[in-house]
Scaffold this motif. Sequence first.
Motif, short mmCIF file in Angstrom:
data_model
loop_
_atom_site.label_atom_id
_atom_site.label_comp_id
_atom_site.label_asym_id
_atom_site.label_seq_id
_atom_site.Cartn_x
_atom_site.Cartn_y
_atom_site.Cartn_z
N ALA A 1 0.81 -1.23 0.00
CA ALA A 1 0.00 0.00 0.00
C ALA A 1 0.84 1.27 0.00
CB ALA A 1 -0.99 0.01 1.16
N ILE A 2 2.13 1.14 -0.33
CA ILE A 2 3.03 2.30 -0.39
C ILE A 2 3.59 2.41 -1.80
CG2 ILE A 2 5.14 3.35 0.51
CD1 ILE A 2 4.68 1.81 3.11
N ALA A 3 3.54 3.61 -2.36
CA ALA A 3 4.05 3.83 -3.71
C ALA A 3 5.01 5.02 -3.71
CB ALA A 3 2.91 4.09 -4.69
N ARG B 1 5.84 3.63 6.40
CA ARG B 1 5.57 2.27 6.91
C ARG B 1 4.98 2.32 8.32
NH1 ARG B 1 11.21 -0.59 5.07
NH2 ARG B 1 10.63 -0.99 2.88
N ARG B 2 5.53 3.19 9.18
CA ARG B 2 5.01 3.29 10.55
C ARG B 2 3.55 3.73 10.53
NH1 ARG B 2 10.20 5.39 11.65
NH2 ARG B 2 9.42 7.50 11.38
N TRP B 3 3.24 4.74 9.71
CA TRP B 3 1.86 5.23 9.62
C TRP B 3 0.94 4.15 9.09
CZ3 TRP B 3 -1.86 6.34 5.85
CH2 TRP B 3 -2.92 7.16 6.28
N ARG B 4 1.37 3.47 8.04
CA ARG B 4 0.56 2.39 7.45
C ARG B 4 0.32 1.27 8.47
NH1 ARG B 4 3.63 -1.43 4.11
NH2 ARG B 4 4.48 -1.70 6.17
N ASN B 5 1.37 0.87 9.17
CA ASN B 5 1.23 -0.21 10.16
C ASN B 5 0.27 0.18 11.28
OD1 ASN B 5 3.02 -1.68 8.63
ND2 ASN B 5 4.77 -1.34 9.98
N ALA B 6 0.39 1.42 11.76
CA ALA B 6 -0.52 1.89 12.81
C ALA B 6 -1.96 1.92 12.31
CB ALA B 6 -0.10 3.27 13.31
#
Length: 140
Positions: A9-11, A54-59
Amino acid sequence: MSQPDPNYAIARIDLPDAGTHGWQVRLQRRGIKYAKFFGDRVHGHPEHALLAARRWRNALLEKLTDQARICERSPRNSSGVVGVSKITVSAANGTTYHFWQATWSPAPGQRRCVKFSIKRYGDREAFQRAVEARTEGIND
């Protein structure tokens, strides 16, 4: 079992003419879209921006997982099988197609879906194929 994609989900976004360089996180759950941009300049380096993304997505995934519903039989479930539903898709030209659809989650943050045409297989066989596909999918 394969490792999950660390950049799920990261581009990467690089628009030199606009002076935009960074990482974009985009997710959609239950029709709600979540997005946030992590600029290289703001974070000091592309790698730092990626780590922040990644930290924001994981949270976010953790928060959304905590809110996920427990899959139980619902009075809205007319098929009698969790994860199997009859769907109708309308094409742009107005033609409608009917399917039995199987959905399952092989791992957190992943979703699989397969459709079986009622026109091709008939109602009973399309339903049975959907049930089998879901059973195989959740047992893999």
